[in-house]
Design a protein around this motif. Structure first.
Motif, PDB file in Angstrom:
ATOM      1  N   ARG A   1      46.156  51.905  44.950  1.00 45.60           N
ATOM      2  CA  ARG A   1      44.557  52.083  44.641  1.00 45.60           C
ATOM      3  C   ARG A   1      44.331  53.315  44.774  1.00 45.60           C
ATOM      4  O   ARG A   1      44.700  54.527  45.421  1.00 45.60           O
ATOM      5  CB  ARG A   1      44.220  51.529  46.127  1.00 45.60           C
TER       6      ARG A   1
ATOM      7  N   GLN B   1      42.324  46.686  38.007  1.00 46.92           N
ATOM      8  CA  GLN B   1      41.239  45.642  38.696  1.00 46.92           C
ATOM      9  C   GLN B   1      40.051  46.330  39.653  1.00 46.92           C
ATOM     10  O   GLN B   1      40.803  47.275  40.420  1.00 46.92           O
ATOM     11  CB  GLN B   1      42.298  44.955  39.623  1.00 46.92           C
TER      12      GLN B   1
ATOM     13  N   GLY C   1      36.608  42.327  43.267  1.00 51.09           N
ATOM     14  CA  GLY C   1      35.885  41.033  42.921  1.00 51.09           C
ATOM     15  C   GLY C   1      35.845  40.801  41.458  1.00 51.09           C
ATOM     16  O   GLY C   1      35.482  39.851  40.976  1.00 51.09           O
ATOM     17  N   LYS C   2      36.847  41.316  40.687  1.00 45.32           N
ATOM     18  CA  LYS C   2      37.106  41.012  39.363  1.00 45.32           C
ATOM     19  C   LYS C   2      38.617  40.745  39.194  1.00 45.32           C
ATOM     20  O   LYS C   2      39.619  41.045  39.797  1.00 45.32           O
ATOM     21  CB  LYS C   2      36.711  42.149  38.531  1.00 45.32           C
ATOM     22  N   GLY C   3      38.863  40.292  38.065  1.00 47.08           N
ATOM     23  CA  GLY C   3      40.373  40.016  37.632  1.00 47.08           C
ATOM     24  C   GLY C   3      40.858  41.038  37.020  1.00 47.08           C
ATOM     25  O   GLY C   3      40.071  42.035  36.729  1.00 47.08           O
ATOM     26  N   PRO C   4      42.045  41.143  37.035  1.00 50.45           N
ATOM     27  CA  PRO C   4      42.775  42.423  36.249  1.00 50.45           C
ATOM     28  C   PRO C   4      42.600  42.301  34.751  1.00 50.45           C
ATOM     29  O   PRO C   4      42.483  41.266  34.201  1.00 50.45           O
ATOM     30  CB  PRO C   4      44.304  42.122  36.289  1.00 50.45           C
TER      31      PRO C   4
END
Lengths: 113, 114
Positions: free
Chosen positions: A108, A38, A41-44
């Motif tokens: 992360r 991910q 600001g985006k979907g997985p």
């Protein structure tokens, strides 16, 4: 029993290095183990997935290693690139029963140029 | 694969109001799900959207607060009702194709409640 543990929480790797993220589960009924990537600001997005009948699956620079007896699986990113910097989630499900995914807490990853 | 779109992409709402989020899939999917994700956190399943019947809610989520509709195999809506600042989050929709177990995710709706 539904929990999926994931480590490390964050990871910093130099460009060209190997990134390794580990996950562990308790429920032996889980039969599908995907990894999602991910970006902010985006979907997985699905990266790679494995079923417990194989011990390893490789797609390009991404490899899943699966240890059924230890109830652990890991993601290896070879030749890590700055573009791989994202959050990675492991997940598990009882896919044959149509049950939803249980997600790990996420890792992360930062790849330094 | 399936491409999933969501509307709106973001919104800022006042306390006590409701917001309906739309999820559209470019192909028929067997299952659709709604998740909530706090920034920097993992995904928490809200409910499974069942076509033509009531959604199946996870523990801690109730229909009165998060009513869901799924009128067909390619569309679903999630309403966040009587919002409070604690509802501020990213809401994600996903779909699963019948022949595979992969879930495809939409880009999410970032909701801020003032």
């Amino acid at each position: 029993q539904q929990q999926v543990k994931q480590s490390p929480q964050s990871l910093i790797v130099q460009k060209g290095g190997i990134s390794i993220i580990n996950c562990a589960y308790e429920n032996t009924a889980f039969d599908y183990f995907p990894w999602y990537q991910q970006f902010p600001g985006k979907g997985p997005a699905l990266l790679i997935a494995i079923r417990p009948d194989v011990s390893e699956k490789k797609e390009g620079r991404f490899t899943i290693s699966f240890n059924k007896s230890a109830k652990q699986f890991s993601l290896h990113i070879m030749d890590s690139q700055p573009g791989d910097s994202a959050t990675y989630f492991c997940a598990a499900s009882r896919a044959r029963y149509g049950q939803n995914f249980v997600f790990g807490p996420g890792t992360r990853l930062s790849v330094l140029p | 694969s399936a491409v999933i779109s969501q509307k709106p992409s973001r919104d800022i709402c006042q306390r006590g109001t409701s917001l309906t989020i739309q999820c559209q899939v470019d192909s028929q999917v067997t299952m659709m799900f709604w998740y909530r994700q706090q920034p920097g956190q993992s995904l928490t399943l809200i409910a499974t959207a069942n076509q033509g019947s009531e959604a199946t809610y996870e523990s801690g989520f109730v229909i009165d607060k998060f009513p869901i509709s799924r009128p067909n195999l390619t569309f679903s809506t999630l309403t966040v009702s009587n919002m409070s600042p604690e509802d501020s989050s990213i809401y994600l929709c996903s779909g699963s194709l019948g022949s595979t177990d992969t879930q495809y995710f939409g880009p999410g709706t970032r909701l801020t409640v003032l």
